[in-house]
Scaffold this active site. Structure first.
Site, PDB file in Angstrom:
ATOM      1  N   GLU A  44     -32.089  59.327 -28.975  1.00  0.00           N
ATOM      2  CA  GLU A  44     -31.627  59.044 -30.276  1.00  0.00           C
ATOM      3  C   GLU A  44     -30.454  58.265 -30.167  1.00  0.00           C
ATOM      4  O   GLU A  44     -29.768  58.179 -29.150  1.00  0.00           O
ATOM      5  CB  GLU A  44     -31.157  60.317 -30.860  1.00  0.00           C
ATOM      6  N   CYS A  51     -29.271  65.654 -20.667  1.00  0.00           N
ATOM      7  CA  CYS A  51     -27.917  65.911 -19.786  1.00  0.00           C
ATOM      8  C   CYS A  51     -27.918  67.115 -19.013  1.00  0.00           C
ATOM      9  O   CYS A  51     -28.247  67.979 -19.305  1.00  0.00           O
ATOM     10  CB  CYS A  51     -26.935  65.756 -21.134  1.00  0.00           C
ATOM     11  N   CYS A  74     -21.967  71.776 -27.205  1.00  0.00           N
ATOM     12  CA  CYS A  74     -22.742  70.529 -27.331  1.00  0.00           C
ATOM     13  C   CYS A  74     -24.360  70.710 -27.295  1.00  0.00           C
ATOM     14  O   CYS A  74     -24.750  71.528 -26.431  1.00  0.00           O
ATOM     15  CB  CYS A  74     -22.451  69.473 -26.251  1.00  0.00           C
ATOM     16  N   GLU A 120     -24.698  61.665 -19.686  1.00  0.00           N
ATOM     17  CA  GLU A 120     -23.333  61.144 -18.882  1.00  0.00           C
ATOM     18  C   GLU A 120     -23.330  59.730 -18.327  1.00  0.00           C
ATOM     19  O   GLU A 120     -24.131  59.455 -17.289  1.00  0.00           O
ATOM     20  CB  GLU A 120     -23.044  62.078 -18.139  1.00  0.00           C
ATOM     21  N   HIS A 170     -10.936  68.018 -24.281  1.00  0.00           N
ATOM     22  CA  HIS A 170     -11.478  69.305 -25.107  1.00  0.00           C
ATOM     23  C   HIS A 170     -10.803  70.576 -24.595  1.00  0.00           C
ATOM     24  O   HIS A 170     -10.816  71.370 -24.959  1.00  0.00           O
ATOM     25  CB  HIS A 170     -12.975  69.519 -24.718  1.00  0.00           C
ATOM     26  N   CYS A 220     -21.327  63.826 -33.716  1.00  0.00           N
ATOM     27  CA  CYS A 220     -21.015  64.277 -32.388  1.00  0.00           C
ATOM     28  C   CYS A 220     -21.649  65.329 -31.828  1.00  0.00           C
ATOM     29  O   CYS A 220     -21.490  66.387 -32.271  1.00  0.00           O
ATOM     30  CB  CYS A 220     -19.534  64.029 -31.907  1.00  0.00           C
TER      31      CYS A 220
HETATM   32  N1  SAH Z   1     -21.227  62.643 -21.877  1.00  0.00           N
HETATM   33  C1  SAH Z   1     -20.306  61.757 -22.193  1.00  0.00           C
HETATM   34  C2  SAH Z   1     -20.945  60.996 -23.307  1.00  0.00           C
HETATM   35  C3  SAH Z   1     -21.310  61.898 -24.812  1.00  0.00           C
HETATM   36  S1  SAH Z   1     -20.139  61.325 -25.805  1.00  0.00           S
HETATM   37  C4  SAH Z   1     -19.179  62.619 -22.794  1.00  0.00           C
HETATM   38  O1  SAH Z   1     -19.122  63.702 -22.694  1.00  0.00           O
HETATM   39  O2  SAH Z   1     -18.119  61.823 -22.856  1.00  0.00           O
HETATM   40  C5  SAH Z   1     -20.245  62.928 -27.043  1.00  0.00           C
HETATM   41  C6  SAH Z   1     -19.062  63.316 -27.745  1.00  0.00           C
HETATM   42  O3  SAH Z   1     -19.230  64.364 -28.392  1.00  0.00           O
HETATM   43  C7  SAH Z   1     -18.374  63.823 -26.388  1.00  0.00           C
HETATM   44  O4  SAH Z   1     -16.874  63.948 -26.342  1.00  0.00           O
HETATM   45  C8  SAH Z   1     -18.560  65.514 -26.561  1.00  0.00           C
HETATM   46  O5  SAH Z   1     -17.747  66.226 -25.920  1.00  0.00           O
HETATM   47  C9  SAH Z   1     -18.540  65.743 -28.300  1.00  0.00           C
HETATM   48  N2  SAH Z   1     -19.325  66.730 -28.816  1.00  0.00           N
HETATM   49  C10 SAH Z   1     -20.395  67.329 -28.271  1.00  0.00           C
HETATM   50  N3  SAH Z   1     -20.755  68.507 -28.895  1.00  0.00           N
HETATM   51  C11 SAH Z   1     -20.001  68.286 -29.946  1.00  0.00           C
HETATM   52  C12 SAH Z   1     -19.925  69.092 -31.160  1.00  0.00           C
HETATM   53  N4  SAH Z   1     -20.880  70.164 -31.442  1.00  0.00           N
HETATM   54  N5  SAH Z   1     -19.171  68.624 -32.251  1.00  0.00           N
HETATM   55  C13 SAH Z   1     -18.109  67.612 -32.060  1.00  0.00           C
HETATM   56  N6  SAH Z   1     -18.231  66.918 -30.816  1.00  0.00           N
HETATM   57  C14 SAH Z   1     -18.991  67.119 -29.742  1.00  0.00           C
END
Ligand code: SAH
Length: 357
Positions: A94, A114, A121, A170, A225, A343
């Protein structure tokens, strides 16, 4: 025959020049070709009128200009748009376009699925199928330009002005392809999206961070996080490999960061998990000496998740502590939640795929 013809968008400019020589063409044809593909949006060599008919045919004999198939194209009530794209081998990813008043960011995927398995996530519940190729990464930008009818337009008239590598996967586990794709995307005579308008987000592959700064010079975001290893090990299991100290050390040394170009620390706000005032104070302490800003992300729900979003008050209180310590701490507005485009909500395997063009 067609499976053997490489896609023209898999080559950086110097590689393309070499390929042209190999088929008996002059390297100066790169210029009209590059312009046709990346400025005009040609999807067929016959559409590049600055090339002779003979050259168009020869190029078509050796290369393709393909696009992924748009399986689904959804528009949220806030204007966010999500495309589910399929590649010839059937794999799907996506990408999400997030428009703002005078610009917009395209959120691009770097892998099908991933491997990180971050517990909060949705994408993390997918298995990794494979890395995307450079072409497949570039093609997400080309698809957005197609979908938004932005070919040939002035930058000021475009919505797709910025790129964030925050989709599925990633990016630092697929660095070579991401790097090639970004070099193509940043090329000033083509798509021309500058490194200042690109942000690469990583869950923390510490040893790769320096190369991002040196080779690409794009903006960096870290999905932090948690401020203690014990909790981060659980939320972002990659932390067991590259714990906080190592990750933050790499950020402190990030060659492309400065006071004017700060590293964004993303922090998803999980109720009663990582959102206390003590966590905020510890975050401030950890960021000392780093050109940093903080982006607080209200957690976006997905089916079957074991978390809850922090309350608005809690997020405000957390943000205040960070602001008072002199760091900017924006609270990210959740976009495209109604189409599962926010996100962490992206997931492209068959369980959720309803084909409704
Ligand atoms: N793998 C990379 C790229 C993905 S970015 C990384 O982790 O940075 C996607 C972002 O959305 C990341 O910061 C991830 O931690 C965040 N994310 C994942 N699940 C989420 C959720 N349910 N609500 C809000 N942010 C989330």
């Amino acid at each position: 025959m067609s499976v053997l013809r490489p896609d023209i968008t898999s080559f950086r400019r110097h590689e393309l020049a070499k390929k042209l020589i190999e088929i008996g063409l002059k390297p100066d044809l790169v210029k009209p070709l590059w312009n046709g593909v990346y400025v005009k949006g040609a999807t067929d060599f016959s559409q590049i009128f600055t090339l002779s008919r003979k050259h168009q045919v020869l190029l078509a004999d050796h290369f393709t200009i393909s696009r992924p198939t748009v399986v689904r194209d959804l528009i949220s009530r806030d204007g966010t748009r999500k495309w589910l794209l399929q590649f010839p081998d059937g794999n799907r990813v996506e990408s999400v376009m997030i428009p703002e008043h005078d610009r917009g960011a395209l959120c691009v995927s770097s892998q099908v699925g991933c491997t990180l398995s971050c517990t909060f996530c949705h994408t993390g519940t997918m298995k990794l199928t494979r890395n995307l190729t450079a072409t497949e990464i570039v093609s997400q930008v080309l698809n957005a330009r197609d979908g938004l009818s932005e070919w040939g337009k002035k930058r000021s008239d475009c919505v797709c002005t910025n790129i964030v590598l925050m989709g599925m996967g990633e990016p630092l586990f697929n660095f070579d392809n991401v790097s090639t794709a970004l070099q193509i995307i940043m090329d000033g005579d083509g798509l021309g999206i500058s490194r200042r308008r690109i942000m690469l987000s990583t869950a923390g592959v510490a040893p790769m961070i320096k190369r991002v700064g040196i080779e690409l010079g794009v903006n960096l975001a870290i999905s932090l996080h948690a401020v203690r290893d014990e909790l981060r090990d659980e939320l972002v299991p990659l932390n067991k490999k590259y714990p906080l100290q190592e990750l933050l050390g790499a950020c402190r040394d990030y060659p492309a960061a400065s006071n004017a170009r700060r590293i964004t620390f993303e922090y998803v706000m999980l109720r009663d998990v990582n959102d206390s005032d003590a966590d905020a104070r510890e975050l401030v302490r950890l960021l000392q000496g780093i050109h940093a800003k903080v982006n607080l992300i209200p957690w976006n729900p997905w089916p079957g998740a074991a978390y809850q979003a922090s309350t608005e008050d809690r997020i405000q209180s957390f943000a205040r502590i960070i602001n008072d310590a002199g760091y900017s701490s924006a609270i990210r507005a959740s976009r495209g939640e109604d189409i599962m485009a926010a996100c962490g909500q992206l997931k492209s395997d068959s369980e959720l795929t309803v084909i409704t063009r």
